[in-house]
Design a protein around this motif. Sequence first.
Motif, PDB file in Angstrom:
ATOM      1  N   THR A  44     -26.096  -1.762  26.436  1.00 10.54           N
ATOM      2  CA  THR A  44     -26.028  -0.660  25.205  1.00 10.54           C
ATOM      3  C   THR A  44     -27.379  -0.054  25.345  1.00 10.54           C
ATOM      4  O   THR A  44     -27.675   0.582  23.890  1.00 10.54           O
ATOM      5  N   ALA A  45     -28.159   0.109  26.256  1.00 20.25           N
ATOM      6  CA  ALA A  45     -29.806   0.479  26.089  1.00 20.25           C
ATOM      7  C   ALA A  45     -29.318   2.107  25.799  1.00 20.25           C
ATOM      8  O   ALA A  45     -30.267   2.658  24.951  1.00 20.25           O
ATOM      9  N   ASP A  46     -28.113   2.652  26.079  1.00 21.55           N
ATOM     10  CA  ASP A  46     -28.129   4.158  26.000  1.00 21.55           C
ATOM     11  C   ASP A  46     -27.730   4.446  24.595  1.00 21.55           C
ATOM     12  O   ASP A  46     -28.059   5.483  23.933  1.00 21.55           O
ATOM     13  N   ALA A  47     -27.237   3.495  23.735  1.00 24.20           N
ATOM     14  CA  ALA A  47     -27.031   3.778  22.425  1.00 24.20           C
ATOM     15  C   ALA A  47     -28.132   3.240  21.469  1.00 24.20           C
ATOM     16  O   ALA A  47     -28.019   3.233  20.093  1.00 24.20           O
ATOM     17  N   GLU A  48     -29.283   2.717  22.046  1.00 20.80           N
ATOM     18  CA  GLU A  48     -30.384   2.079  21.116  1.00 20.80           C
ATOM     19  C   GLU A  48     -31.509   3.479  21.203  1.00 20.80           C
ATOM     20  O   GLU A  48     -31.793   4.115  22.051  1.00 20.80           O
ATOM     21  N   LEU A  49     -32.094   3.803  19.699  1.00 18.61           N
ATOM     22  CA  LEU A  49     -33.145   4.594  19.542  1.00 18.61           C
ATOM     23  C   LEU A  49     -34.521   3.901  19.421  1.00 18.61           C
ATOM     24  O   LEU A  49     -34.356   2.812  18.944  1.00 18.61           O
ATOM     25  N   ASP A  50     -35.372   4.550  20.446  1.00 19.92           N
ATOM     26  CA  ASP A  50     -36.831   3.860  20.164  1.00 19.92           C
ATOM     27  C   ASP A  50     -37.761   4.411  19.243  1.00 19.92           C
ATOM     28  O   ASP A  50     -37.844   5.776  19.359  1.00 19.92           O
ATOM     29  N   ILE A  51     -37.583   3.807  18.145  1.00 22.49           N
ATOM     30  CA  ILE A  51     -38.449   4.229  16.738  1.00 22.49           C
ATOM     31  C   ILE A  51     -39.764   3.760  16.811  1.00 22.49           C
ATOM     32  O   ILE A  51     -40.290   2.736  17.051  1.00 22.49           O
ATOM     33  N   PRO A  62     -28.302  -2.691  14.398  1.00 22.26           N
ATOM     34  CA  PRO A  62     -26.934  -1.964  14.138  1.00 22.26           C
ATOM     35  C   PRO A  62     -26.227  -1.661  15.323  1.00 22.26           C
ATOM     36  O   PRO A  62     -24.847  -1.555  15.170  1.00 22.26           O
ATOM     37  N   VAL A  63     -26.776  -1.705  16.308  1.00 27.44           N
ATOM     38  CA  VAL A  63     -26.049  -1.504  17.748  1.00 27.44           C
ATOM     39  C   VAL A  63     -24.878  -2.476  17.915  1.00 27.44           C
ATOM     40  O   VAL A  63     -23.861  -2.343  18.388  1.00 27.44           O
ATOM     41  N   SER A  64     -25.462  -3.783  17.597  1.00 30.69           N
ATOM     42  CA  SER A  64     -24.244  -4.881  17.743  1.00 30.69           C
ATOM     43  C   SER A  64     -23.147  -4.705  16.431  1.00 30.69           C
ATOM     44  O   SER A  64     -22.030  -5.444  16.710  1.00 30.69           O
ATOM     45  N   CYS A  65     -23.474  -3.805  15.611  1.00 28.11           N
ATOM     46  CA  CYS A  65     -22.711  -3.793  14.560  1.00 28.11           C
ATOM     47  C   CYS A  65     -21.261  -2.664  14.928  1.00 28.11           C
ATOM     48  O   CYS A  65     -20.208  -2.697  14.681  1.00 28.11           O
ATOM     49  N   PHE A  66     -22.177  -1.662  15.613  1.00 30.76           N
ATOM     50  CA  PHE A  66     -21.168  -0.244  15.914  1.00 30.76           C
ATOM     51  C   PHE A  66     -20.724  -0.406  17.071  1.00 30.76           C
ATOM     52  O   PHE A  66     -19.998   0.073  17.391  1.00 30.76           O
ATOM     53  N   TYR A  67     -21.189  -1.171  18.132  1.00 26.78           N
ATOM     54  CA  TYR A  67     -20.755  -1.317  19.510  1.00 26.78           C
ATOM     55  C   TYR A  67     -20.240  -2.909  19.558  1.00 26.78           C
ATOM     56  O   TYR A  67     -20.920  -3.498  20.499  1.00 26.78           O
ATOM     57  N   THR A  68     -19.182  -3.067  18.962  1.00 22.99           N
ATOM     58  CA  THR A  68     -18.678  -4.453  18.943  1.00 22.99           C
ATOM     59  C   THR A  68     -17.874  -4.765  20.213  1.00 22.99           C
ATOM     60  O   THR A  68     -17.307  -3.547  20.661  1.00 22.99           O
ATOM     61  N   PRO A  69     -17.743  -5.940  21.035  1.00 19.80           N
ATOM     62  CA  PRO A  69     -16.704  -5.956  22.104  1.00 19.80           C
ATOM     63  C   PRO A  69     -15.409  -5.718  21.861  1.00 19.80           C
ATOM     64  O   PRO A  69     -14.879  -5.781  20.696  1.00 19.80           O
ATOM     65  N   TYR A  70     -14.814  -4.896  22.691  1.00 19.14           N
ATOM     66  CA  TYR A  70     -13.514  -4.260  22.710  1.00 19.14           C
ATOM     67  C   TYR A  70     -12.481  -5.514  22.707  1.00 19.14           C
ATOM     68  O   TYR A  70     -12.718  -6.414  23.725  1.00 19.14           O
ATOM     69  N   HIS A  71     -11.545  -5.549  22.199  1.00 22.57           N
ATOM     70  CA  HIS A  71     -10.098  -6.270  22.373  1.00 22.57           C
ATOM     71  C   HIS A  71      -9.186  -5.445  22.888  1.00 22.57           C
ATOM     72  O   HIS A  71      -8.893  -4.443  22.219  1.00 22.57           O
ATOM     73  N   GLY A  72      -8.855  -5.636  24.348  1.00 23.94           N
ATOM     74  CA  GLY A  72      -7.818  -4.798  24.633  1.00 23.94           C
ATOM     75  C   GLY A  72      -6.370  -4.519  23.886  1.00 23.94           C
ATOM     76  O   GLY A  72      -5.797  -3.656  23.984  1.00 23.94           O
ATOM     77  N   ARG A 108     -15.834   2.864  14.424  1.00 18.55           N
ATOM     78  CA  ARG A 108     -17.047   2.784  14.292  1.00 18.55           C
ATOM     79  C   ARG A 108     -17.422   3.620  13.079  1.00 18.55           C
ATOM     80  O   ARG A 108     -16.722   5.058  12.909  1.00 18.55           O
ATOM     81  N   GLY A 109     -18.086   2.895  12.121  1.00 18.03           N
ATOM     82  CA  GLY A 109     -18.586   3.597  10.955  1.00 18.03           C
ATOM     83  C   GLY A 109     -19.761   3.513  10.742  1.00 18.03           C
ATOM     84  O   GLY A 109     -20.667   3.326  11.600  1.00 18.03           O
ATOM     85  N   ARG A 110     -20.203   3.843   9.333  1.00 18.29           N
ATOM     86  CA  ARG A 110     -21.551   3.806   8.598  1.00 18.29           C
ATOM     87  C   ARG A 110     -21.423   3.286   7.746  1.00 18.29           C
ATOM     88  O   ARG A 110     -20.768   3.711   6.881  1.00 18.29           O
TER      89      ARG A 110
END
Length: 359
Positions: free
Chosen positions: A135-142, A189-199, A240-242
Amino acid sequence: GSYTVTATVADSEGRQAVSSRSVWVNGVVKDAPVAEKEENKQLQLIADKETYTSADMVKLSIVSPFSVPVSGWVMWVADGILQKELVTIEAHGSQEVTYQLSKACVPGIQCDVRLHKDGAVPAAIQSTAHIPISTADAELDISLKAPAAAQPGEEVTFDINTGVKDCEVTLYVVDEAVLSLAGYTQQDPVSCFYTPYHGHVNVNDTRNYISLPNWEHVHFESMRVPEPCMMMAAGGFAARGRMMMKNEMMFCAADAGGPSAEPPVALRSNFSPLATFQATLMTDGAGGVSCKAKLPDNLTKYRVMCFAHNGRTQQFGVKDTSMAVSLPLMVRPSLPRFLMTGDRCTLTVVLQSNAEEDE
């Protein structure tokens, strides 16, 4: 077919007990081959990496346990079926299948493989490989900058930089004592918005339910009634929400002072545990944003926290730091815990200087 056997017993007083069991009945099949047991066979799926990025190509080797050529389906599954293909593998052979990942696959997908052999003795075997994606691509370096120390009622500036323009930033500064009392920790927030998929894909096959022994009489075998072979795919429920929590605090301020020869004493009156809450701050073209806030009158340590989100790139990030609020000179009484009638004591105070230079 399917039968239900029910037994009822009663005692001398007429009290009954009932028990039932479902069985599946197979008829006589003369001169039929005896089915092999497939329970101990394992279908091996070997991935070329332990973890992937969203730009990688997945290479998965399928190792067949059958001693005859087999065929089957390979399904790449995330929020539903992404891709499926038919494969054929030689006896005790292997075959490599590939799939090109994308950002839509984060944080991972799975590969469902089902092989089956037909003929006189049909059988089927299934296995699933989970493909984790970073998920590195989904993380912001703040970057979050706040004064290390400040005074009550002082106006301070907070500087935030995400490196990405048009990011929505939420800044909140809360008394550390209140957060510690509640055991609050800032959630990723990455773990909240990028939860593992269930097929949400169920695959059933009736081949393993086919029994072909050379029986000379009807045989009752306890087993579940086989459902028709079917494949169901349903859209996933990963949404995916906010989410945003809005805290409403009341602030009060009081000014003290009056005509006097001495400088007026500034009475501290605003003791709000929430120093500031900036719900929506937008970063500029350089990915930065600044805001100012007037601190309450608390003498405490604040935790400065920010949350950032970019809707265009679906990236998230959090950052926190601390800020101490104190006066240049503070006086704290140091009194006995209790006194008895007739006691004599010395009342003391503790002077604490926070000035950078001796005054």
